[in-house]
Scaffold this motif. Structure first.
Motif, PDB file in Angstrom:
ATOM      1  N   VAL A   5     -26.454  41.242  -8.833  1.00  0.00           N
ATOM      2  CA  VAL A   5     -25.786  40.631  -9.981  1.00  0.00           C
ATOM      3  C   VAL A   5     -25.937  41.531 -11.206  1.00  0.00           C
ATOM      4  N   ARG A   6     -27.167  42.027 -11.430  1.00  0.00           N
ATOM      5  CA  ARG A   6     -27.405  42.925 -12.572  1.00  0.00           C
ATOM      6  C   ARG A   6     -26.590  44.208 -12.427  1.00  0.00           C
ATOM      7  N   ASN A   7     -26.502  44.727 -11.208  1.00  0.00           N
ATOM      8  CA  ASN A   7     -25.717  45.940 -10.976  1.00  0.00           C
ATOM      9  C   ASN A   7     -24.250  45.737 -11.330  1.00  0.00           C
ATOM     10  N   ARG A   8     -23.717  44.585 -11.006  1.00  0.00           N
ATOM     11  CA  ARG A   8     -22.314  44.296 -11.315  1.00  0.00           C
ATOM     12  C   ARG A   8     -22.084  44.281 -12.823  1.00  0.00           C
ATOM     13  N   LEU A   9     -22.972  43.605 -13.549  1.00  0.00           N
ATOM     14  CA  LEU A   9     -22.830  43.520 -14.999  1.00  0.00           C
ATOM     15  C   LEU A   9     -23.004  44.900 -15.632  1.00  0.00           C
ATOM     16  N   TRP A  10     -23.965  45.678 -15.128  1.00  0.00           N
ATOM     17  CA  TRP A  10     -24.204  47.058 -15.586  1.00  0.00           C
ATOM     18  C   TRP A  10     -22.925  47.868 -15.454  1.00  0.00           C
ATOM     19  N   LYS A  11     -22.273  47.792 -14.286  1.00  0.00           N
ATOM     20  CA  LYS A  11     -21.052  48.574 -14.050  1.00  0.00           C
ATOM     21  C   LYS A  11     -19.910  48.084 -14.931  1.00  0.00           C
ATOM     22  N   LYS A  12     -19.799  46.764 -15.087  1.00  0.00           N
ATOM     23  CA  LYS A  12     -18.741  46.218 -15.941  1.00  0.00           C
ATOM     24  C   LYS A  12     -18.924  46.685 -17.388  1.00  0.00           C
ATOM     25  N   GLU A  13     -20.161  46.647 -17.881  1.00  0.00           N
ATOM     26  CA  GLU A  13     -20.428  47.081 -19.255  1.00  0.00           C
ATOM     27  C   GLU A  13     -20.245  48.599 -19.412  1.00  0.00           C
ATOM     28  N   LEU A  14     -20.592  49.363 -18.375  1.00  0.00           N
ATOM     29  CA  LEU A  14     -20.331  50.810 -18.426  1.00  0.00           C
ATOM     30  C   LEU A  14     -18.830  51.075 -18.509  1.00  0.00           C
ATOM     31  N   GLN A  15     -18.036  50.277 -17.780  1.00  0.00           N
ATOM     32  CA  GLN A  15     -16.577  50.421 -17.856  1.00  0.00           C
ATOM     33  C   GLN A  15     -16.096  50.164 -19.276  1.00  0.00           C
ATOM     34  N   ARG A  16     -16.657  49.126 -19.910  1.00  0.00           N
ATOM     35  CA  ARG A  16     -16.275  48.811 -21.297  1.00  0.00           C
ATOM     36  C   ARG A  16     -16.614  49.975 -22.229  1.00  0.00           C
ATOM     37  N   LEU A  17     -17.818  50.556 -22.047  1.00  0.00           N
ATOM     38  CA  LEU A  17     -18.237  51.707 -22.858  1.00  0.00           C
ATOM     39  C   LEU A  17     -17.341  52.913 -22.597  1.00  0.00           C
ATOM     40  N   ALA A  18     -17.004  53.157 -21.337  1.00  0.00           N
ATOM     41  CA  ALA A  18     -16.109  54.272 -20.993  1.00  0.00           C
ATOM     42  C   ALA A  18     -14.749  54.094 -21.669  1.00  0.00           C
ATOM     43  N   ASN A  19     -14.237  52.861 -21.647  1.00  0.00           N
ATOM     44  CA  ASN A  19     -12.945  52.578 -22.284  1.00  0.00           C
ATOM     45  C   ASN A  19     -13.015  52.775 -23.793  1.00  0.00           C
ATOM     46  N   GLU A  20     -14.101  52.274 -24.414  1.00  0.00           N
ATOM     47  CA  GLU A  20     -14.259  52.391 -25.874  1.00  0.00           C
ATOM     48  C   GLU A  20     -14.357  53.843 -26.311  1.00  0.00           C
ATOM     49  N   THR A  21     -15.143  54.630 -25.564  1.00  0.00           N
ATOM     50  CA  THR A  21     -15.395  56.022 -25.965  1.00  0.00           C
ATOM     51  C   THR A  21     -14.379  56.995 -25.376  1.00  0.00           C
ATOM     52  N   ARG A  22     -13.595  56.493 -24.401  1.00  0.00           N
ATOM     53  CA  ARG A  22     -12.643  57.329 -23.659  1.00  0.00           C
ATOM     54  C   ARG A  22     -13.350  58.484 -22.941  1.00  0.00           C
ATOM     55  N   LEU A  23     -14.595  58.226 -22.531  1.00  0.00           N
ATOM     56  CA  LEU A  23     -15.380  59.219 -21.796  1.00  0.00           C
ATOM     57  C   LEU A  23     -15.644  58.732 -20.382  1.00  0.00           C
ATOM     58  N   ALA A  24     -15.705  59.672 -19.434  1.00  0.00           N
ATOM     59  CA  ALA A  24     -16.164  59.338 -18.086  1.00  0.00           C
ATOM     60  C   ALA A  24     -17.687  59.304 -18.125  1.00  0.00           C
ATOM     61  N   ILE A  25     -18.277  58.309 -17.506  1.00  0.00           N
ATOM     62  CA  ILE A  25     -19.735  58.165 -17.485  1.00  0.00           C
ATOM     63  C   ILE A  25     -20.195  58.355 -16.045  1.00  0.00           C
ATOM     64  N   THR A  26     -21.060  59.326 -15.834  1.00  0.00           N
ATOM     65  CA  THR A  26     -21.588  59.573 -14.493  1.00  0.00           C
ATOM     66  C   THR A  26     -22.998  59.025 -14.393  1.00  0.00           C
ATOM     67  N   VAL A  27     -23.253  58.286 -13.327  1.00  0.00           N
ATOM     68  CA  VAL A  27     -24.553  57.667 -13.074  1.00  0.00           C
ATOM     69  C   VAL A  27     -25.155  58.306 -11.836  1.00  0.00           C
ATOM     70  N   ALA A  28     -26.416  58.704 -11.936  1.00  0.00           N
ATOM     71  CA  ALA A  28     -27.145  59.225 -10.782  1.00  0.00           C
ATOM     72  C   ALA A  28     -28.489  58.520 -10.735  1.00  0.00           C
ATOM     73  N   HIS A  29     -28.601  57.527  -9.862  1.00  0.00           N
ATOM     74  CA  HIS A  29     -29.850  56.788  -9.716  1.00  0.00           C
ATOM     75  C   HIS A  29     -30.830  57.570  -8.864  1.00  0.00           C
ATOM     76  N   LEU A  30     -32.092  57.537  -9.244  1.00  0.00           N
ATOM     77  CA  LEU A  30     -33.123  58.081  -8.371  1.00  0.00           C
ATOM     78  C   LEU A  30     -33.383  57.065  -7.267  1.00  0.00           C
ATOM     79  N   PRO A  31     -33.550  57.535  -6.028  1.00  0.00           N
ATOM     80  CA  PRO A  31     -33.850  56.586  -4.949  1.00  0.00           C
ATOM     81  C   PRO A  31     -35.166  55.858  -5.221  1.00  0.00           C
ATOM     82  N   PRO A  32     -35.365  54.693  -4.606  1.00  0.00           N
ATOM     83  CA  PRO A  32     -36.615  53.957  -4.804  1.00  0.00           C
ATOM     84  C   PRO A  32     -37.833  54.807  -4.457  1.00  0.00           C
ATOM     85  N   ALA A  33     -38.910  54.603  -5.191  1.00  0.00           N
ATOM     86  CA  ALA A  33     -40.211  55.264  -4.956  1.00  0.00           C
ATOM     87  C   ALA A  33     -40.197  56.767  -5.222  1.00  0.00           C
ATOM     88  N   THR A  34     -39.202  57.259  -5.960  1.00  0.00           N
ATOM     89  CA  THR A  34     -39.181  58.696  -6.255  1.00  0.00           C
ATOM     90  C   THR A  34     -39.377  58.980  -7.740  1.00  0.00           C
TER      91      THR A  34
END
Length: 121
Positions: A5-34
């Protein structure tokens, strides 16, 4: 689970930020325990720990003060502020909303590595 659920909201809000700034936002998560390989954590958190060692964290002001007085040998300076915003809880993001995201998944672990591009209007 709630993590999805949090991931969905995170992505939705990132989309809003991308639209506002007109920038592509790249996300690179570190795998768990790294996180031990995360360079920023290594360079910063050890100094934060040294700075507040043996000091009781009795208030938010104390924590902000101790964080803000942290520097590293390389000269990295920490800026800490209190976020006074009130965030609603239990926000749901529907399947339809998820389909509207302009998300481009990386070939390598697209669940952790992706870009969200602005909607061109």
């Amino acid at each position: 689970g709630s993590n999805g659920v949090r991931n969905r909201l995170w992505k939705k809000e990132l989309q809003r930020l991308a639209n506002e700034t007109r920038l592509a936002i790249t996300v690179a998560h570190l795998p768990p325990a790294t996180s031990k390989w995360n360079k920023i954590e290594h360079r910063l958190f050890a100094f934060i720990s040294m700075n507040w060692r043996a000091k009781p964290l009795t208030s938010l002001e104390t924590i902000i003060e101790l964080l803000s007085n942290t520097t590293t040998k390389e000269g990295l300076i920490v800026k800490a502020i209190v976020d006074q915003n009130i965030y609603p809880i239990g926000v749901k993001v529907s399947e339809e909303e998820m389909k509207l995201l302009n998300i481009i998944r990386n070939d390598f672990h697209g669940d952790w590595n992706y870009s969200i591009k602005p909607h061109i209007t």
